[in-house]
Structures are given as structure tokens and as C-alpha cells.
Motif scaffolding. Sequence first.
Motif, mmCIF file in Angstrom:
data_model
loop_
_atom_site.group_PDB
_atom_site.id
_atom_site.type_symbol
_atom_site.label_atom_id
_atom_site.label_comp_id
_atom_site.label_asym_id
_atom_site.label_seq_id
_atom_site.Cartn_x
_atom_site.Cartn_y
_atom_site.Cartn_z
ATOM 1 N N ARG A 1 0.953 -1.278 -0.040
ATOM 2 C CA ARG A 1 0.017 0.022 -0.103
ATOM 3 C C ARG A 1 0.771 1.329 0.194
ATOM 4 O O ARG A 1 0.539 2.368 -0.641
ATOM 5 C CB ARG A 1 -0.818 0.099 1.423
ATOM 6 C CG ARG A 1 -2.144 -0.645 1.039
ATOM 7 C CD ARG A 1 -2.414 -2.253 0.665
ATOM 8 N NE ARG A 1 -3.813 -2.630 0.657
ATOM 9 C CZ ARG A 1 -3.679 -4.092 0.447
ATOM 10 N NH1 ARG A 1 -2.795 -4.927 0.915
ATOM 11 N NH2 ARG A 1 -4.748 -4.533 0.126
ATOM 12 N N THR A 2 1.918 1.212 0.838
ATOM 13 C CA THR A 2 2.778 2.422 0.538
ATOM 14 C C THR A 2 3.465 2.696 -0.701
ATOM 15 O O THR A 2 3.673 3.725 -1.218
ATOM 16 C CB THR A 2 3.956 2.166 1.808
ATOM 17 O OG1 THR A 2 3.609 1.988 2.951
ATOM 18 C CG2 THR A 2 5.076 3.396 1.771
ATOM 19 N N ALA A 3 3.879 1.472 -1.603
ATOM 20 C CA ALA A 3 4.274 1.762 -2.738
ATOM 21 C C ALA A 3 3.093 2.009 -3.732
ATOM 22 O O ALA A 3 3.393 3.077 -4.307
ATOM 23 C CB ALA A 3 4.388 0.235 -3.280
ATOM 24 N N TYR A 4 1.783 1.821 -3.690
ATOM 25 C CA TYR A 4 0.638 2.421 -4.348
ATOM 26 C C TYR A 4 0.907 4.022 -4.240
ATOM 27 O O TYR A 4 0.573 4.608 -5.036
ATOM 28 C CB TYR A 4 -0.498 1.747 -3.823
ATOM 29 C CG TYR A 4 -0.624 0.462 -4.703
ATOM 30 C CD1 TYR A 4 -0.115 -0.151 -5.630
ATOM 31 C CD2 TYR A 4 -1.376 -0.466 -3.644
ATOM 32 C CE1 TYR A 4 -0.247 -1.245 -6.087
ATOM 33 C CE2 TYR A 4 -1.438 -2.038 -4.429
ATOM 34 C CZ TYR A 4 -0.961 -2.245 -5.468
ATOM 35 O OH TYR A 4 -0.948 -3.561 -6.059
ATOM 36 N N LEU A 5 0.931 4.133 -2.762
ATOM 37 C CA LEU A 5 0.926 5.851 -2.456
ATOM 38 C C LEU A 5 2.017 6.429 -3.150
ATOM 39 O O LEU A 5 1.818 7.398 -3.818
ATOM 40 C CB LEU A 5 0.744 5.810 -0.980
ATOM 41 C CG LEU A 5 1.211 7.319 -0.536
ATOM 42 C CD1 LEU A 5 -0.106 8.148 -0.867
ATOM 43 C CD2 LEU A 5 1.309 7.374 1.080
ATOM 44 N N SER A 6 3.171 5.996 -3.051
ATOM 45 C CA SER A 6 4.580 6.519 -3.066
ATOM 46 C C SER A 6 4.650 6.488 -4.733
ATOM 47 O O SER A 6 5.372 7.299 -5.302
ATOM 48 C CB SER A 6 5.570 6.117 -2.593
ATOM 49 O OG SER A 6 5.723 6.050 -1.219
ATOM 50 N N SER A 7 3.937 5.677 -5.361
ATOM 51 C CA SER A 7 3.951 5.432 -6.796
ATOM 52 C C SER A 7 3.372 7.076 -7.291
ATOM 53 O O SER A 7 3.635 7.202 -8.496
ATOM 54 C CB SER A 7 3.080 4.311 -7.349
ATOM 55 O OG SER A 7 1.638 4.525 -7.287
ATOM 56 N N GLY A 8 2.746 7.612 -6.523
ATOM 57 C CA GLY A 8 2.218 8.794 -7.009
ATOM 58 C C GLY A 8 3.044 9.867 -7.358
ATOM 59 O O GLY A 8 3.051 10.524 -8.165
ATOM 60 N N SER A 9 4.270 9.913 -6.584
ATOM 61 C CA SER A 9 5.380 10.676 -6.878
ATOM 62 C C SER A 9 6.171 10.295 -8.131
ATOM 63 O O SER A 9 6.533 11.165 -8.744
ATOM 64 C CB SER A 9 6.608 10.584 -5.688
ATOM 65 O OG SER A 9 7.188 9.395 -5.618
ATOM 66 N N LEU A 10 6.174 9.059 -8.306
ATOM 67 C CA LEU A 10 6.889 8.458 -9.520
ATOM 68 C C LEU A 10 5.947 9.061 -10.714
ATOM 69 O O LEU A 10 6.577 9.286 -11.768
ATOM 70 C CB LEU A 10 6.938 7.159 -9.442
ATOM 71 C CG LEU A 10 8.214 6.555 -8.225
ATOM 72 C CD1 LEU A 10 8.030 4.929 -8.420
ATOM 73 C CD2 LEU A 10 9.550 7.157 -8.584
ATOM 74 N N ILE A 11 4.626 8.577 -10.505
ATOM 75 C CA ILE A 11 3.888 8.841 -11.777
ATOM 76 C C ILE A 11 3.844 10.356 -11.992
ATOM 77 O O ILE A 11 3.746 10.989 -13.181
ATOM 78 C CB ILE A 11 2.504 8.400 -11.531
ATOM 79 C CG1 ILE A 11 2.402 6.853 -11.263
ATOM 80 C CG2 ILE A 11 1.442 8.960 -12.514
ATOM 81 C CD1 ILE A 11 1.061 6.486 -10.884
ATOM 82 N N ALA A 12 3.697 11.036 -10.753
ATOM 83 C CA ALA A 12 3.890 12.591 -11.129
ATOM 84 C C ALA A 12 5.155 13.206 -11.688
ATOM 85 O O ALA A 12 4.963 14.232 -12.673
ATOM 86 C CB ALA A 12 3.900 13.411 -9.659
ATOM 87 N N ASN A 13 6.263 12.299 -11.413
ATOM 88 C CA ASN A 13 7.605 12.905 -12.231
ATOM 89 C C ASN A 13 7.364 12.663 -13.514
ATOM 90 O O ASN A 13 7.859 13.340 -14.458
ATOM 91 C CB ASN A 13 8.683 12.132 -11.571
ATOM 92 C CG ASN A 13 9.372 12.887 -10.357
ATOM 93 O OD1 ASN A 13 9.412 14.039 -10.303
ATOM 94 N ND2 ASN A 13 9.549 11.961 -9.443
ATOM 95 N N GLY A 14 6.442 11.686 -14.024
ATOM 96 C CA GLY A 14 6.397 11.263 -15.587
ATOM 97 C C GLY A 14 5.278 12.139 -15.988
ATOM 98 O O GLY A 14 5.692 12.851 -17.116
ATOM 99 N N THR A 15 4.374 12.101 -15.562
ATOM 100 C CA THR A 15 2.954 12.813 -16.061
ATOM 101 C C THR A 15 3.259 14.243 -15.787
ATOM 102 O O THR A 15 2.634 15.060 -16.690
ATOM 103 C CB THR A 15 1.604 12.278 -15.391
ATOM 104 O OG1 THR A 15 1.711 12.467 -14.039
ATOM 105 C CG2 THR A 15 1.359 10.868 -15.675
ATOM 106 N N GLY A 16 3.839 14.539 -14.834
ATOM 107 C CA GLY A 16 4.198 16.149 -14.648
ATOM 108 C C GLY A 16 4.709 16.699 -15.450
ATOM 109 O O GLY A 16 4.427 17.868 -15.991
ATOM 110 N N SER A 17 5.557 16.196 -16.270
ATOM 111 C CA SER A 17 6.359 16.604 -17.294
ATOM 112 C C SER A 17 5.519 16.682 -18.672
ATOM 113 O O SER A 17 5.513 17.600 -19.511
ATOM 114 C CB SER A 17 7.580 15.603 -17.684
ATOM 115 O OG SER A 17 8.520 15.639 -16.519
ATOM 116 N N LEU A 18 4.596 15.715 -18.817
ATOM 117 C CA LEU A 18 3.758 15.641 -19.932
ATOM 118 C C LEU A 18 2.714 16.829 -19.788
ATOM 119 O O LEU A 18 2.410 17.664 -20.751
ATOM 120 C CB LEU A 18 2.888 14.400 -19.898
ATOM 121 C CG LEU A 18 3.934 12.941 -20.261
ATOM 122 C CD1 LEU A 18 3.068 11.708 -20.268
ATOM 123 C CD2 LEU A 18 4.937 13.059 -21.259
#
Length: 515
Positions: free
Chosen positions: A201-218
Motif C-alpha cells: 500500500r505504501t508503494a501504491y501511495l508513493s507511486s504517486g510521486s513517480l507517476i507525477a515525475n512522469g505525467t507532471g512533465s507531460l
Amino acid sequence: MTLVLATVDNEVSPLLPHSRSQYHDNWSRDSPTENEDDNDDHIENFREDNNELSQDTQVRKRLEQTLLRKVDIRMSILVLIYILNYIDRNNVAAARLRGFEEDLGLSGTQFSSILSSLYVGYIIMQIPSNMLLNWMGKPSLYLSCCMILWGSIMSCLTGVATSYFGALCSRFVLGFFETAFFPGALFLISKWYKRDELSQRTAYLSSGSLIANGTGSLIASGILSALDNALNVAAWRWLFFVEGGLTVVVAIGAMIILPDFPETSSGWLSPAEKALAIRRMQEEHVNTSSSHDDTPLKTQLNGLSSAISDPKVWWLAATQACLTFSLSFNAYMPTIVREVFHGYNPTTVLLLCAPPFFVATAVAITISRHSDKAGERCGHITFTMVIGIIGFTLVCSTTNTAVRYFSLFLMAQSYAGFICFLAWSSSSVSQTPAKRAVALALMNTVGTLGNVLGPYIWPTTWGPTYSQSFVICAIANVLGIVMCWMFRRHLVHLNTAAAKRETLHNEIEGYRYFL
């Protein structure tokens, strides 16, 4: 299957061993938890509702699956919130590519200071914020209101800044309210999930930061391209306006979707599901083996005192600071990619920032699920951190564009280890709610020092290769790994001592730390 009623007042619950049920009865009578004035009522209600739980463990298993499915669905909004939190935090890096520094007249280390000022607010408010959250018991209201505030501040203050001082102040205030989210979300997760469920569950939460680093750029590339000089407003200002407004909209929905704590949630769980949610946490934290954690805390101030006097908390906090410092490259990813692909336009650079973090997201979730299944943390942390170190080494050893870009994928895998570490640290100090709230905030506060200092190891004078910066990140990674193994050795000692004590006194097996 017919549900068999069980009486708990004078009989032992069929769902627990006899001695552990007796312990729960004594614990609930003598020891308050996070909301001490009200918790006795919660425990009594739990006892009354517990008669809906079946003697058949298969019935409990099905009920538990239903409970976890409901909780997972509601908790999923935390990922979206974290994506917006991280985008709001790091969009200044994208703004840098479209005139942010030039329009504000920045020079020297002023851009680094603007990045760091955000985390000064984090350091000041994380512990008070989590203590307030624990006292209120309403994460749906508290976290959503903080989200509205930081979205509004980003739109109104950062977007209209005209000077270095204005941008510096707006980022500081932004951090003041953003600080509520991550330690609060970790605390909320730890109130619903058991240790063998935490890492995933922590991974699912923290995946938000990784997704943000990717989608944030898009997202940033789209906004910066579509709204460049719209209404005679610079594109980087539109970036803050649009993303801040989106944060406010999602915050309103979060008030309805986000769950509260098991004891304070209402309307979406059946009485039996609520009773089981409370019981799961009681089972999880019964009969703690650590001498520091044996006595349940009576007040929030006692929680603060217990957390700051526990050496484990400070060691984990220092380790988190090292690991956070080693991840400082993420705030400079657009700049790093721009130097790797020299001559590419800003939109293409932002698009190229996304793939390393998307791959890292998949790896982080896979590693965390395996960590939960294996019941092991330190080895999983080491494995992914070593991959990151290989990436740091590779990027310094060549000027080949393809190899340097590939090294960014390896560097990003460090996030998987960091996510496992967050789950490990949460379960290692989670014996009482009041202490857990403060401990998580304290570890994130000290860990934030890595974010404060990180921007200063990326001066423009070290470009375009930034070799010194990557070497420093690698050293921080190595130090973090060493500290993790030293902490593991300490936990082995605590587990061994607990086993010997239980054997000597003929006690049931109690709490064991994950290694």
C-alpha cells in the motif's frame, strides 16, 4: 453460510487465541489510544458489534477481503492527491525551462533557495500537523482542507510572483500547508493495514510521486505549449494557475471519498466490517516486545515524548535523510535531460523525462509486493539502491547520449528501495497510535533535510555533466544502505531478546520486527 453469533463479554472470541483475547480485554480496559476521552466508547462498541463476526475463520476471511476491497477503493484517491502534491511541488523545475529564472531576475543559488524554501515549511509543521490529525481523527476533512489551501496558494502567490523574494515566500507558505499530506497519508494507511500489507500500500501511495515525475512533465509540456503568452501571461505562470486550480477541484472530491480512521469512520462500513477493522489493528499491536513500547500512551504529549526518546526513530530519520538526499536528482530531471539531449526543444525534453519514472513505478510496486510476501525489507531496499548506484556511476563515466539516458532509468529505481524503507520504518515504530503519528512526522521532518540540502549540490557551474552531483548522490545511497543494515542488526537483537524472554516466562509469541 449462516453467521454464528459470539458473545465477547464473558467468553473468548473464537477469532483469537485464548491468551491473546484476554490481553485485548485488559488492554482495552486499562489503556486508551489516540483519542483517549472517546476511545473507551469505541472499544465497547467494538465488543458489542463483534458478535456479528463468525466463529468460522472462513467467514472472517471473506469479511476481511470485503473490508480491504472497500478500504483500497477509498484509499486510491491518495495516489491522485500525491500526484498533484508532487506536481505542485516540482513544477518550478518545468517553469525554469520557460523563462521562470529570467522573468524573476534570478542569479547564483537563488533558484536553489526557492526550491529549498518549500521544505523549510515542511520541517516546521510536520510533527504538529500529524499530532493535530491524530487528535481530530478526521483525515477526510483535515487533509482535504490543507489541499485546498496549498492549491490556492500555488495559484495565487507563486503564479503572480514578480521577484525572487515573492517566489521565495510563496514557496515557503506552500510547504507550510503541503506538509500535512505525506506524513498524514502514511499515518492513515498504518491505521487500516497490517504490517504484511503495508509495503504494497505504501508503494501504491508513493507511486504517486513517480507517476507525477512522469505525467507532471507531460502535463507541463502541454500547458506550456498551449498557453504560451495567452492573455499576455507568461506560460510558466499559467502552469501554476492551471495545476493549482486542479488541486482545489480534487480536494473537494477528497472530502467525500477519503476514509477517516477505523474508529471514526461511518456510513460506508457495516458494523461487522468496522468491528473487524478495529480488531485487526488490536491484533497487530498486541504484546509488543520492545521495552520502549510496552506501555500504551495516554496523551498526545506522551506520544511526542515517547517518539523523540526512541533511538530507533532518530536512526530511521537520519537514514531517511540520506536516502532523500540521494534522490535530489528528481527535482533537476528536466535540466539533466536537457543536458543529455542538448539542443532539443523544451517540450521534447519534458516528454523524455517521463519514461524513467514510469518504469520505476512498475518496479517499485513489484518489489514492494514481493517484500510484503517475503516479510523482508532490508534486502529489497539494498537491491534497488545498488541499481541506483550503478546508474549514478554510469552517467559519470560516459558522454554517450544513449548510455547516459539509460542510466537515468537505473537511477530512478532507487525509489523502489525508498518506498520499501518507508513501509519498514512505519511498522518499526507503530506500536501505539499517538507515538506512530509523531514518529512518522519526525522521520519525515528529519528526512526533509535531504530535500533542503539537495538542491545545492546541483549548481549550474557543475553542468553540463553534473558528475560531482551524481557522485554525491551515490555516496548518500551507500551511506543509506549501511545504515539500513545496521538497523536490521539491531532489530535482530530485539527479536532475539523477545524470544528468549517469552521462552523464559512461558509466554505466547508477541510482536516481531520485520527485517
